[in-house]
Scaffold this motif. Structure first.
Motif, PDB file in Angstrom:
ATOM      1  N   PHE A 150       0.812  -1.220   0.000  1.00 19.90           N
ATOM      2  CA  PHE A 150       0.000   0.000   0.000  1.00 19.90           C
ATOM      3  C   PHE A 150       0.845   1.271   0.000  1.00 19.90           C
ATOM      4  O   PHE A 150       0.297   2.376  -0.027  1.00 19.90           O
ATOM      5  N   PHE A 151       2.161   1.136   0.028  1.00 22.18           N
ATOM      6  CA  PHE A 151       3.011   2.331   0.080  1.00 22.18           C
ATOM      7  C   PHE A 151       2.755   3.290  -1.084  1.00 22.18           C
ATOM      8  O   PHE A 151       2.695   4.507  -0.870  1.00 22.18           O
ATOM      9  N   PRO A 152       2.608   2.786  -2.323  1.00 17.58           N
ATOM     10  CA  PRO A 152       2.343   3.730  -3.426  1.00 17.58           C
ATOM     11  C   PRO A 152       1.071   4.539  -3.221  1.00 17.58           C
ATOM     12  O   PRO A 152       1.030   5.742  -3.528  1.00 17.58           O
ATOM     13  N   GLU A 153       0.013   3.895  -2.684  1.00 19.35           N
ATOM     14  CA  GLU A 153      -1.237   4.622  -2.428  1.00 19.35           C
ATOM     15  C   GLU A 153      -1.068   5.610  -1.290  1.00 19.35           C
ATOM     16  O   GLU A 153      -1.567   6.744  -1.349  1.00 19.35           O
ATOM     17  N   LEU A 154      -0.389   5.198  -0.237  1.00 21.36           N
ATOM     18  CA  LEU A 154      -0.177   6.093   0.902  1.00 21.36           C
ATOM     19  C   LEU A 154       0.621   7.328   0.491  1.00 21.36           C
ATOM     20  O   LEU A 154       0.386   8.423   0.992  1.00 21.36           O
ATOM     21  N   LYS A 155       1.539   7.137  -0.431  1.00 22.67           N
ATOM     22  CA  LYS A 155       2.374   8.252  -0.870  1.00 22.67           C
ATOM     23  C   LYS A 155       1.565   9.290  -1.651  1.00 22.67           C
ATOM     24  O   LYS A 155       2.002  10.431  -1.813  1.00 22.67           O
ATOM     25  N   LYS A 156       0.381   8.917  -2.121  1.00 20.58           N
ATOM     26  CA  LYS A 156      -0.457   9.831  -2.892  1.00 20.58           C
ATOM     27  C   LYS A 156      -1.470  10.591  -2.025  1.00 20.58           C
ATOM     28  O   LYS A 156      -2.237  11.407  -2.540  1.00 20.58           O
ATOM     29  N   LEU A 157      -1.486  10.325  -0.735  1.00 23.34           N
ATOM     30  CA  LEU A 157      -2.443  10.994   0.133  1.00 23.34           C
ATOM     31  C   LEU A 157      -2.213  12.501   0.115  1.00 23.34           C
ATOM     32  O   LEU A 157      -1.098  12.971  -0.054  1.00 23.34           O
ATOM     33  N   ASN A 158      -3.287  13.244   0.310  1.00 26.21           N
ATOM     34  CA  ASN A 158      -3.174  14.706   0.303  1.00 26.21           C
ATOM     35  C   ASN A 158      -4.175  15.311   1.270  1.00 26.21           C
ATOM     36  O   ASN A 158      -4.754  14.613   2.092  1.00 26.21           O
ATOM     37  N   LYS A 159      -4.373  16.593   1.172  1.00 24.14           N
ATOM     38  CA  LYS A 159      -5.262  17.284   2.118  1.00 24.14           C
ATOM     39  C   LYS A 159      -6.713  16.868   1.961  1.00 24.14           C
ATOM     40  O   LYS A 159      -7.529  17.081   2.864  1.00 24.14           O
ATOM     41  N   ASP A 160      -7.068  16.286   0.821  1.00 18.66           N
ATOM     42  CA  ASP A 160      -8.461  15.945   0.562  1.00 18.66           C
ATOM     43  C   ASP A 160      -8.859  14.565   1.071  1.00 18.66           C
ATOM     44  O   ASP A 160     -10.023  14.308   1.336  1.00 18.66           O
ATOM     45  N   PHE A 161      -7.907  13.661   1.185  1.00 19.87           N
ATOM     46  CA  PHE A 161      -8.252  12.342   1.719  1.00 19.87           C
ATOM     47  C   PHE A 161      -7.041  11.710   2.386  1.00 19.87           C
ATOM     48  O   PHE A 161      -5.891  11.983   2.048  1.00 19.87           O
ATOM     49  N   GLY A 162      -7.345  10.856   3.387  1.00 22.25           N
ATOM     50  CA  GLY A 162      -6.286  10.219   4.152  1.00 22.25           C
ATOM     51  C   GLY A 162      -6.353   8.708   4.074  1.00 22.25           C
ATOM     52  O   GLY A 162      -6.978   8.137   3.182  1.00 22.25           O
ATOM     53  N   ALA A 163      -5.733   8.071   5.049  1.00 20.01           N
ATOM     54  CA  ALA A 163      -5.591   6.619   5.041  1.00 20.01           C
ATOM     55  C   ALA A 163      -6.925   5.892   5.177  1.00 20.01           C
ATOM     56  O   ALA A 163      -7.051   4.734   4.765  1.00 20.01           O
ATOM     57  N   LYS A 164      -7.921   6.558   5.742  1.00 22.17           N
ATOM     58  CA  LYS A 164      -9.217   5.892   5.926  1.00 22.17           C
ATOM     59  C   LYS A 164      -9.815   5.452   4.595  1.00 22.17           C
ATOM     60  O   LYS A 164     -10.494   4.427   4.514  1.00 22.17           O
ATOM     61  N   ARG A 165      -9.584   6.224   3.552  1.00 20.37           N
ATOM     62  CA  ARG A 165     -10.118   5.848   2.246  1.00 20.37           C
ATOM     63  C   ARG A 165      -9.493   4.538   1.768  1.00 20.37           C
ATOM     64  O   ARG A 165     -10.182   3.688   1.187  1.00 20.37           O
ATOM     65  N   ILE A 166      -8.210   4.358   2.021  1.00 19.32           N
ATOM     66  CA  ILE A 166      -7.538   3.118   1.634  1.00 19.32           C
ATOM     67  C   ILE A 166      -8.113   1.940   2.419  1.00 19.32           C
ATOM     68  O   ILE A 166      -8.367   0.869   1.869  1.00 19.32           O
ATOM     69  N   ILE A 167      -8.331   2.139   3.701  1.00 21.61           N
ATOM     70  CA  ILE A 167      -8.926   1.079   4.525  1.00 21.61           C
ATOM     71  C   ILE A 167     -10.311   0.726   4.008  1.00 21.61           C
ATOM     72  O   ILE A 167     -10.653  -0.454   3.829  1.00 21.61           O
ATOM     73  N   ARG A 168     -11.113   1.742   3.747  1.00 19.94           N
ATOM     74  CA  ARG A 168     -12.485   1.524   3.290  1.00 19.94           C
ATOM     75  C   ARG A 168     -12.536   0.768   1.964  1.00 19.94           C
ATOM     76  O   ARG A 168     -13.461  -0.003   1.716  1.00 19.94           O
ATOM     77  N   SER A 169     -11.531   0.956   1.137  1.00 24.07           N
ATOM     78  CA  SER A 169     -11.496   0.292  -0.167  1.00 24.07           C
ATOM     79  C   SER A 169     -10.931  -1.128  -0.091  1.00 24.07           C
ATOM     80  O   SER A 169     -10.933  -1.849  -1.093  1.00 24.07           O
TER      81      SER A 169
END
Length: 200
Positions: A150-169
């Motif tokens: 998940f590192f590539p996705e985490l590296k794309k996080l920004n002010k609009d969304f955080g890690a919760k979106r990755i968990i939810r998906s």
């Protein structure tokens, strides 16, 4: 087999709800809130990285030499940017960790025992790629372990969304652990005083 983990301690916030205070440096036990978070996670991981932002120079002077610190230039844009920045720093400096344990500096009841429980689940259940904290009313979040995939996705996080979106998906690959009262995060000085007086 025990996994290699890096911890990412997020300590970049400006403590806006505590005027005149640097929340990360409020006393806790024999150390500070930030120091407590670091000490609690050290026995569980191979390396600790701390992301700083507001008051960076002051906070950096209180860090142990074994900790790697970096300053997120976009810290004011929110926690998602600090997480993404921290991941980038880890990818540049560490040799292929199996996963990442994300820790907040203002949850002083989160202890080594809880972090070990997160890691035990991650180590033993190979189909599980995320181990997250289950909060009341169905909420979830950090502390959490994310597999390196998940590192590539985490590296794309920004002010609009955080890690919760990755968990939810990725709910099918996620295990949720109940913190049993350890999830309290300190937002105000009044909250800090009440909790500090309760445990001292």
């Amino acid at each position: 087999m025990s996994s290699s983990l890096c911890a990412l301690v997020l300590a970049a916030g400006a403590s806006k709800r505590m005027p005149g205070k640097i929340k990360q440096l409020l006393p806790w036990g024999h150390t500070t809130l930030m120091g407590n978070a670091i000490e609690a996670v050290v026995p569980v991981v191979d390396r600790v990285h701390v992301v700083l932002g507001a008051h960076a120079e002051i906070l950096a002077s209180h860090l142990p030499g074994s900790v790697r610190a970096s300053i997120n230039p976009k810290w004011e844009e929110g926690m998602g940017t600090s997480l993404a920045f921290g991941i980038g720093q880890i990818l540049e400096t560490e040799k292929n960790p199996d996963g990442l344990l994300i820790v907040l500096s203002d949850q002083p009841l989160m202890d080594t025992s809880y972090f070990k429980s997160l890691k035990k689940i991650y180590d033993e259940r190979k189909a599980i790629k995320i181990v997250a904290t289950q909060y009341a009313t169905g909420r979830f979040g950090v502390p959490a372990i994310f597999d390196a995939s998940f590192f590539p996705e985490l590296k794309k996080l920004n002010k609009d969304f955080g890690a919760k979106r990755i968990i939810r998906s990725n709910l099918k690959a996620t295990h949720f652990l109940e913190p049993r009262g350890k999830e309290i995060d300190i937002d105000t000085f009044d909250m800090y005083q009440k909790l500090y007086n309760k445990i001292k």
